[in-house]
Scaffold this motif. Sequence first.
Motif, PDB file in Angstrom:
ATOM      1  N   LEU A  36       1.825   5.381   5.734  1.00  0.00           N
ATOM      2  CA  LEU A  36       1.468   6.598   4.989  1.00  0.00           C
ATOM      3  C   LEU A  36       0.120   6.495   4.293  1.00  0.00           C
ATOM      4  O   LEU A  36      -0.684   7.427   4.330  1.00  0.00           O
ATOM      5  CB  LEU A  36       2.562   6.904   3.946  1.00  0.00           C
ATOM      6  N   ASN A  37      -0.135   5.341   3.643  1.00  0.00           N
ATOM      7  CA  ASN A  37      -1.394   5.187   2.903  1.00  0.00           C
ATOM      8  C   ASN A  37      -2.586   5.260   3.849  1.00  0.00           C
ATOM      9  O   ASN A  37      -3.629   5.834   3.518  1.00  0.00           O
ATOM     10  CB  ASN A  37      -1.386   3.840   2.153  1.00  0.00           C
ATOM     11  N   SER A  38      -2.435   4.682   5.056  1.00  0.00           N
ATOM     12  CA  SER A  38      -3.513   4.708   6.056  1.00  0.00           C
ATOM     13  C   SER A  38      -3.786   6.149   6.505  1.00  0.00           C
ATOM     14  O   SER A  38      -4.943   6.566   6.617  1.00  0.00           O
ATOM     15  CB  SER A  38      -3.108   3.839   7.249  1.00  0.00           C
ATOM     16  N   ILE A  39      -2.721   6.929   6.757  1.00  0.00           N
ATOM     17  CA  ILE A  39      -2.890   8.329   7.171  1.00  0.00           C
ATOM     18  C   ILE A  39      -3.601   9.109   6.073  1.00  0.00           C
ATOM     19  O   ILE A  39      -4.556   9.854   6.324  1.00  0.00           O
ATOM     20  CB  ILE A  39      -1.508   8.975   7.482  1.00  0.00           C
ATOM     21  N   TYR A  40      -3.156   8.912   4.824  1.00  0.00           N
ATOM     22  CA  TYR A  40      -3.736   9.633   3.684  1.00  0.00           C
ATOM     23  C   TYR A  40      -5.223   9.303   3.527  1.00  0.00           C
ATOM     24  O   TYR A  40      -6.058  10.192   3.329  1.00  0.00           O
ATOM     25  CB  TYR A  40      -2.967   9.278   2.410  1.00  0.00           C
ATOM     26  N   SER A  94       3.039  11.788  -0.726  1.00  0.00           N
ATOM     27  CA  SER A  94       3.752  10.804   0.087  1.00  0.00           C
ATOM     28  C   SER A  94       4.941  11.461   0.809  1.00  0.00           C
ATOM     29  O   SER A  94       5.143  11.253   2.008  1.00  0.00           O
ATOM     30  CB  SER A  94       4.231   9.660  -0.819  1.00  0.00           C
ATOM     31  N   ARG A  95       5.716  12.265   0.061  1.00  0.00           N
ATOM     32  CA  ARG A  95       6.881  12.932   0.662  1.00  0.00           C
ATOM     33  C   ARG A  95       6.455  13.895   1.767  1.00  0.00           C
ATOM     34  O   ARG A  95       7.064  13.963   2.825  1.00  0.00           O
ATOM     35  CB  ARG A  95       7.670  13.689  -0.422  1.00  0.00           C
ATOM     36  N   GLU A  99       0.833  -1.217   0.000  1.00  0.00           N
ATOM     37  CA  GLU A  99       0.000   0.000   0.000  1.00  0.00           C
ATOM     38  C   GLU A  99       0.861   1.258   0.000  1.00  0.00           C
ATOM     39  O   GLU A  99       0.594   2.202  -0.749  1.00  0.00           O
ATOM     40  CB  GLU A  99      -0.930   0.002   1.213  1.00  0.00           C
ATOM     41  N   ASP A 100       1.902   1.269   0.855  1.00  0.00           N
ATOM     42  CA  ASP A 100       2.753   2.470   0.931  1.00  0.00           C
ATOM     43  C   ASP A 100       3.543   2.688  -0.362  1.00  0.00           C
ATOM     44  O   ASP A 100       3.687   3.820  -0.825  1.00  0.00           O
ATOM     45  CB  ASP A 100       3.700   2.381   2.129  1.00  0.00           C
ATOM     46  N   LYS A 104     -10.354  13.890   8.345  1.00  0.00           N
ATOM     47  CA  LYS A 104      -9.682  14.210   9.616  1.00  0.00           C
ATOM     48  C   LYS A 104      -8.397  14.981   9.325  1.00  0.00           C
ATOM     49  O   LYS A 104      -7.668  14.629   8.388  1.00  0.00           O
ATOM     50  CB  LYS A 104      -9.328  12.916  10.373  1.00  0.00           C
ATOM     51  N   PRO A 105      -8.084  16.010  10.125  1.00  0.00           N
ATOM     52  CA  PRO A 105      -6.812  16.711   9.935  1.00  0.00           C
ATOM     53  C   PRO A 105      -5.647  15.830  10.376  1.00  0.00           C
ATOM     54  O   PRO A 105      -5.813  14.938  11.218  1.00  0.00           O
ATOM     55  CB  PRO A 105      -6.946  17.942  10.834  1.00  0.00           C
ATOM     56  N   PHE A 106      -4.470  16.076   9.821  1.00  0.00           N
ATOM     57  CA  PHE A 106      -3.275  15.280  10.083  1.00  0.00           C
ATOM     58  C   PHE A 106      -2.982  15.178  11.587  1.00  0.00           C
ATOM     59  O   PHE A 106      -2.711  14.098  12.110  1.00  0.00           O
ATOM     60  CB  PHE A 106      -2.085  15.899   9.343  1.00  0.00           C
ATOM     61  N   HIS A 107      -3.056  16.298  12.325  1.00  0.00           N
ATOM     62  CA  HIS A 107      -2.697  16.298  13.748  1.00  0.00           C
ATOM     63  C   HIS A 107      -3.656  15.449  14.580  1.00  0.00           C
ATOM     64  O   HIS A 107      -3.254  14.825  15.555  1.00  0.00           O
ATOM     65  CB  HIS A 107      -2.634  17.731  14.279  1.00  0.00           C
TER      66      HIS A 107
END
Length: 711
Positions: free
Chosen positions: A240-244, A195-196, A183-184, A252-255
Amino acid sequence: MSTIEALAERLHDYMDDARINQVRRAYFYAEQAHEGQFRRSGEPYVTHPLAVATILADLHLDHQSLMAAMLHDVIEDTGIPKEALNEQFGEAVAELVDGVSKLTQIEFRTRAEAQAENFQKMTLAMARDIRVILVKLADRLHNMRTLGPLNYEKRHRIATETLDIYAPIANRLGMHSLCVELEDLGFSALYPMRSRYIRKAVETLRGSHREIIEEIQGRLEERLAERGLPGRILGREKHLNSIYNKMKFKHKPFHEIMDVYAFRIITDSVDDCYRILGAVHSIYKPLPGRFKDYIAMPKANGYQSLHTTLFGMHVNIEIQIRTEEMEQIANNGIAAHWLYKSEDSSVSQANQQRVDRWVRGLMEMRERADDSLEFIEHVKVDLFPDEIYVFTPRGKILEMPAGATPVDFAYAIHTDIGNACVACRVNRNLASLSVPLQSGQTVEIITAPGARPNPAWLNFVMTGKAKSSIRHYLKHQRRTESVELGRTLLKKSLNGFSIKLSDVSPERIQRVISHNQVSTFDDLLAEIGLGSRMAYIVARQLLPGDTDVAASDNTLEFGKGAEAGTVTIHGSEGLLLRFATCCKPIPGDPIVGLMDSGTGMVIHSESCDKIRLHPDDNHRLVHLSWAKDITSEFSVELRVELERQRGVIAELANAVTLADGNIERIGVEEQDAHLSSISLVVQVQGRKHLARVMRRIRNIRAVTNISRVRH
């Protein structure tokens, strides 16, 4: 760069020398076969199969899988036949290589048909030997790791196909580590800038939060030591893919995503898991509704763990607690089966059974689907399961995808139960068949002999098995009904020429089949039943003594041959016999059937405007009569004019009930200060029953007029 000797050294951890030598021999054979071949990066081609075998060695797969990994491109790229591999390395390895070679044809491109067709091949290969897909997944992982030298279009296509098919399959087989990396890598290839950015933000945040993480971990370790509980505590990375995806789909915001601190506690036994749960709850308060016991109720892919979310130090703390074996199975899924094969592990065996059940389900769907596109549509539903757990009345647990309904549950038990399902009880209370089920509910399915699936179920069922079973049944039912209706209509037309179908010679029937370019006589009858061919013309073609079949096509008058006799209607319309919604005919009304090309027969009243509007379509009309013993109910629309009075609608409803009628719909169409016009749709069993209902309504003092509405 890895070498065969480095791999052999790694294999000594779990394999004997004889088997390691077989893997070595497969490597040297592949090296010779790929002599002079290079990858896009300029490296010798043999570095790729060696890397694939190394990935499988990390999963502790058996020697045959590693040999197949070494040889997986030999058939495809060097022209060496399967028979030669069979002779050199045995049938099992040759079959694995052949299975993987067929899967390298999976060029999904943009054509859905190619993707679907190749997915069918993959399913067949998996059904024969699940190791085929494990080798293919390792092959795909190494290709994803080395995408760099490829052009943009190829990188984009391979990454899309990885996220669409291979990562979900890895997840379905419980191979979390491999799934996360696929996934990543897929996400990085498709969206390099995003991603970066996310990777940099994660690294920055992790640095600033290091103190909090260390403090939480220290308190957890201290409490376990106090209570004498064995366990190692690991920090859990969010990929990363899960966060995105959380940012994109859950808005949801990143923080907010990163403010959750995640830990994993690995211990020795199931008993220790529950003791550790008590210990962590004594340090921080658990959040209500956030505890999940996947040890007692494993996920569909075999995953087992205790999950709890705690609130402490002004942050949320997610903790997973599991045994060493559960950790292996959580990361490597079905591949862990080989690691624990010799130890008679119940967890590993249960995982193997789940995978076998899933693959069997795939094969069942494949047999039922009309084409590969329909098959992949059903399978994709099952590749993305967000599970709920429901119980049968006897306490057996069934895993279902989120949003599944009682109909999905019925088909999960058995196809015959699903087909005969008429109602259900959820937690002992009657419930709708379309209601989404919730975890923990007990579901009881009520069946009835002779019941059959409702086409409307396709609008709400979730599982691939339910969808494929309903569609399969309806297609079969439609075919059966169209053949029967076609036979009835053809017999009726032949009666007009004073001959019976049984009197027509087989030779004549065969000539008519050939002339109409169909495979069988049933196909011809089905087309008549669907309204795609006229029974009268086929009857003319079947007449004995008429030497020219084609000449029979020219006679189109709606004469003696077409009118003789009538078709009897029993009231229980099937998929090809429908009652018109415009005139709503009921038993006792004079009726005719209008053949509708491709969909069967629509039954209208003889006085219906639609029949009168199509004088040129007389050849499509079929004379019908009602059977005597009809018990079905039919909808009729009535227009009731009445004086406005308090409670008159209730009086109207009561009158219909007293006449054994059932109100389907009621609405006020027009009204002024003194009069109202009511539209009333009631269910009756025929004209006599309707007359009784209308008489009851007419007896209401406020009613000034009542009439049946015919559109």
